[in-house]
Design a protein around this motif. Structure first.
Motif, short mmCIF file in Angstrom:
data_model
loop_
_atom_site.label_atom_id
_atom_site.label_comp_id
_atom_site.label_asym_id
_atom_site.label_seq_id
_atom_site.Cartn_x
_atom_site.Cartn_y
_atom_site.Cartn_z
N THR A 133 0.85 -1.18 0.00
CA THR A 133 0.00 0.00 0.00
C THR A 133 0.89 1.23 0.00
N LEU A 134 0.41 2.30 -0.62
CA LEU A 134 1.14 3.56 -0.67
C LEU A 134 0.20 4.69 -0.30
N THR A 135 0.57 5.44 0.73
CA THR A 135 -0.22 6.59 1.16
C THR A 135 0.70 7.75 1.47
N ILE A 136 0.15 8.95 1.45
CA ILE A 136 0.89 10.16 1.84
C ILE A 136 0.06 10.89 2.88
N THR A 137 0.64 11.11 4.05
CA THR A 137 -0.04 11.80 5.14
C THR A 137 0.89 12.83 5.75
N ASP A 138 0.45 14.08 5.76
CA ASP A 138 1.25 15.16 6.36
C ASP A 138 2.67 15.18 5.83
N ARG A 139 2.80 15.10 4.52
CA ARG A 139 4.08 15.19 3.81
C ARG A 139 4.99 13.97 4.01
N ILE A 140 4.44 12.91 4.61
CA ILE A 140 5.21 11.67 4.81
C ILE A 140 4.62 10.57 3.93
N GLU A 199 8.07 6.84 -7.38
CA GLU A 199 6.94 7.77 -7.33
C GLU A 199 7.08 8.76 -6.17
N LEU A 200 7.37 8.25 -4.98
CA LEU A 200 7.50 9.14 -3.82
C LEU A 200 8.78 9.98 -3.89
N GLY A 201 9.82 9.42 -4.47
CA GLY A 201 11.06 10.17 -4.61
C GLY A 201 10.90 11.38 -5.49
N ARG A 202 10.00 11.30 -6.46
CA ARG A 202 9.76 12.41 -7.39
C ARG A 202 8.73 13.41 -6.86
N ASN A 203 7.99 13.03 -5.83
CA ASN A 203 6.90 13.87 -5.33
C ASN A 203 7.47 14.99 -4.46
N GLU A 204 7.35 16.23 -4.91
CA GLU A 204 7.93 17.37 -4.20
C GLU A 204 7.25 17.64 -2.86
N LEU A 205 6.06 17.10 -2.66
CA LEU A 205 5.35 17.32 -1.40
C LEU A 205 5.83 16.38 -0.29
N VAL A 206 6.52 15.32 -0.67
CA VAL A 206 6.95 14.30 0.30
C VAL A 206 8.30 14.68 0.90
N ARG A 207 8.38 14.68 2.23
CA ARG A 207 9.62 15.03 2.92
C ARG A 207 10.40 13.79 3.39
N ALA A 208 9.70 12.70 3.65
CA ALA A 208 10.35 11.47 4.11
C ALA A 208 9.44 10.29 3.78
N ALA A 254 7.62 7.99 14.47
CA ALA A 254 7.01 9.30 14.23
C ALA A 254 7.95 10.43 14.64
N GLY A 255 8.68 10.25 15.73
CA GLY A 255 9.62 11.28 16.18
C GLY A 255 10.76 11.48 15.19
N ILE A 256 11.29 10.38 14.68
CA ILE A 256 12.38 10.48 13.70
C ILE A 256 11.89 11.11 12.41
N VAL A 257 10.71 10.69 11.97
CA VAL A 257 10.15 11.24 10.74
C VAL A 257 9.88 12.74 10.89
N GLN A 258 9.39 13.16 12.05
CA GLN A 258 9.14 14.57 12.27
C GLN A 258 10.44 15.37 12.23
N ALA A 259 11.50 14.82 12.80
CA ALA A 259 12.80 15.49 12.75
C ALA A 259 13.26 15.66 11.31
N ARG A 311 10.71 30.96 12.00
CA ARG A 311 10.60 29.67 11.31
C ARG A 311 11.08 29.79 9.87
N PRO A 312 11.82 28.80 9.39
CA PRO A 312 12.20 28.83 7.98
C PRO A 312 10.98 28.59 7.09
N SER A 313 11.05 29.05 5.87
CA SER A 313 9.89 29.00 4.98
C SER A 313 9.44 27.58 4.67
N TRP A 314 10.35 26.60 4.72
CA TRP A 314 9.94 25.24 4.37
C TRP A 314 9.03 24.59 5.41
N LEU A 315 8.86 25.24 6.56
CA LEU A 315 7.93 24.72 7.58
C LEU A 315 6.53 25.32 7.43
#
Length: 261
Positions: free
Chosen positions: A7-14, A42-51, A194-199, A256-260
């Motif tokens: 399965t592949l999902t994207i939630t909160d940029r993850i 697919e996820l590697g190319r998605n600019e919305l995905v951070r991790a 979740a903590g590592i991903v948030q970092a 805050r930096p703009s990417w946040l």
């Protein structure tokens, strides 16, 4: 794409890629190899995905190769065997070189080729009850395709032992040899990941991408004049980048930096 083995999902940029063959202990075959390569691309190319989090459903993370697939391979010609092995090699390389950081969330046992999947990730968190095994030699095989990543992850000396003995080892040993970064009780697995991903998500996307590339390309290289020039050029380029300038400015201006945003 309509994935059948994951399965592949994207939630909160993850991005979340979850192996989904629990009845087969998430063993992989030619279809799951192809789908993993496509999902990471697919996820590697998605600019919305951070991790990206690589996880699995069921009691096992991945048992390695599917038995039916192995039976099928027994009848392959030499050229078919080589092509089949290259598809697995290309999939692992896609994970390893993915521009997004990848966190392996290992909720259960991880054997053979499954260890290759984990070793290709950037950060590995496992439950303290997980077991690991490079079982190939028991079947008259060798862990060749996964070896570049597994040896990098556990080191040559540990690989000498576990490639040759096919011993099963526990999460504590996996952590000791450096194959796993963190081991936690099952109840804490989601929170730790979740903590590592948030970092990861809090950091500059461009800097994270370039830092991942930096480790991959610099590790093991001798310290030469060419290497010094290369690293100096990398920091000069990123200092002048939009995110580099924004990061320093936001730090100095205490905002805050703009990417946040």
């Amino acid at each position: 794409m309509d994935y059948q083995t994951l399965t592949l999902t994207i939630t909160d940029r993850i991005g979340h890629i979850t192996l989904n063959r629990p009845d087969l202990r998430n063993a992989f075959n030619e279809q799951s190899i192809a789908e993993l390569a496509l999902a990471f691309d697919e996820l590697g190319r998605n600019e919305l995905v951070r991790a990206i989090v690589l996880a699995a459903n069921g009691p096992a993370f991945c048992a390695g190769a599917d038995l039916n697939w192995m039976k099928k391979m027994a009848g392959y010609s030499d050229s078919e065997n080589r092509a089949d092995a290259m598809r697995l090699a290309d999939m692992l390389r896609t994970i390893y070189t993915c521009p997004k950081p990848v966190v392996a969330k290992v909720q259960g046992d991880c054997y053979a080729g499954g260890m290759g999947l984990v070793a290709a990730c950037d950060v590995v968190v496992a439950v303290d009850t997980a077991n690991f095994c490079l079982s190939e030699v028991k079947l008259g095989l060798i862990p060749a395709t996964i070896s570049p990543y597994v040896i990098k992850a556990m080191g040559e000396q540990a690989a000498r032992r576990y490639f040759l003995t096919a011993e099963r080892f526990d999460a504590k040993e996996a952590h000791r040899i450096g194959f796993v970064h963190e081991i936690v009780p099952a109840a804490d697995l989601d929170t730790k990941v979740a903590g590592i991903v948030q970092a990861l998500a809090n950091n500059s996307p461009n800097a994270v991408r370039e830092a991942k590339k930096l480790v991959r390309e610099i590790a093991g290289e001798p310290v030469t004049e060419a290497l010094l020039e290369d690293t100096a050029n990398r920091i000069a380029v990123i200092r002048a980048s939009l995110e580099g300038r924004e990061g320093v400015a936001s730090f100095l201006e205490k905002r805050r930096p703009s990417w946040l945003d």
